[in-house]
Write an enzyme that holds these catalytic residues in place. Sequence first.
Site, mmCIF file in Angstrom:
data_model
loop_
_atom_site.group_PDB
_atom_site.id
_atom_site.type_symbol
_atom_site.label_atom_id
_atom_site.label_comp_id
_atom_site.label_asym_id
_atom_site.label_seq_id
_atom_site.Cartn_x
_atom_site.Cartn_y
_atom_site.Cartn_z
ATOM 1 N N ILE B 89 51.058 63.564 53.023
ATOM 2 C CA ILE B 89 51.988 63.857 54.115
ATOM 3 C C ILE B 89 51.626 65.192 54.740
ATOM 4 O O ILE B 89 51.482 66.196 54.027
ATOM 5 C CB ILE B 89 53.441 63.924 53.588
ATOM 6 N N CYS B 90 51.476 65.206 56.036
ATOM 7 C CA CYS B 90 51.199 66.469 56.736
ATOM 8 C C CYS B 90 52.537 67.045 57.190
ATOM 9 O O CYS B 90 53.068 66.659 58.230
ATOM 10 C CB CYS B 90 50.282 66.215 57.935
ATOM 11 N N LEU B 91 53.100 67.915 56.358
ATOM 12 C CA LEU B 91 54.404 68.511 56.665
ATOM 13 C C LEU B 91 54.375 69.944 56.136
ATOM 14 O O LEU B 91 54.180 70.169 54.936
ATOM 15 C CB LEU B 91 55.514 67.693 55.991
#
Lengths: 145, 150
Positions: B89-91
């Site tokens: 997840i790119c967060l």
Amino acid sequence: MSPVLTLCGHLFCWACLHQWLEAQHQNPTCPVCKAGCAQDKVIPIYGRGKEQLDPRSTTPKRPAGQRPEPFRNPNQTGFALGTGQVTFTGTMLPPFMFTPFGIQYGATYSGTIGGNGAVQTPMQAYVSRMFFMLGTLILVGILLY
Amino acid sequence: MAKPMFARRLSKELKDLAMNAPAGVNIIDANDFKVWKLGLAGAPGTLYDGEKFQLEFNFGPNYPLESPQVLFVGDNIPVHPHIYSNGHICLDVLYNHWSPVQTVASICLSLQSMLSSCTSKEPPPDNATYVKTARANPKHTAWAFHDDTV
């Protein structure tokens, strides 16, 4: 236990906040709002309870509170001159004493009524004593001539 | 000896999650303080309405000073411009914008919000190359956070 407040207004226990500031040593931020934060930028909160210190605790001492100088009104410095030392009453002052000295004494006298608790610096004590001696000399002069 | 910080914190979080989990979040497996599996349901009225996803949380001994590893697992990985098909997840709040006030529940809420604001189900443009080269732990990826809209 050891509450501290950040400048952005968020409350933490010092042991926890310290760990986080250490873990983030390059750019420490407030855990809640990510505002800049540092060890010397937190305010300790003192409550009434006794501080419960864990002797095993290895966290460094909580930072001390800051004591900014209180604001003093420059027009009220005359009060600070007054102590119990000066015993002149207003009626004893001869008319010609309403020189700068006399006015000074007047101010000093009013200060003695309620100002016994006033903090006196050494400089002020010195000035006050000098005026007292000058006044005594003048009185002696009046009596002798 | 007193319980270590991560154990104290995680047992509290587990209690809170069991009492009132955020909408669409359920505990699948949380038997230790190392790996938790949670179920995440797509919010009603969004592109992911009715879908069910599985999240895996890996906690290190420095939690909550360090972020947990969070990734989607199982056979249904959400198709989303910021979620790679290997579950990464790119967060930003999972990596360099982590803060110890965040919790498992708040991460679930962030992911729920990330899914809900999606307007078109598309994988990230570099999905194929990333999935081939990425390491298992998403925390080892050098993430660039450039798109706040989704």
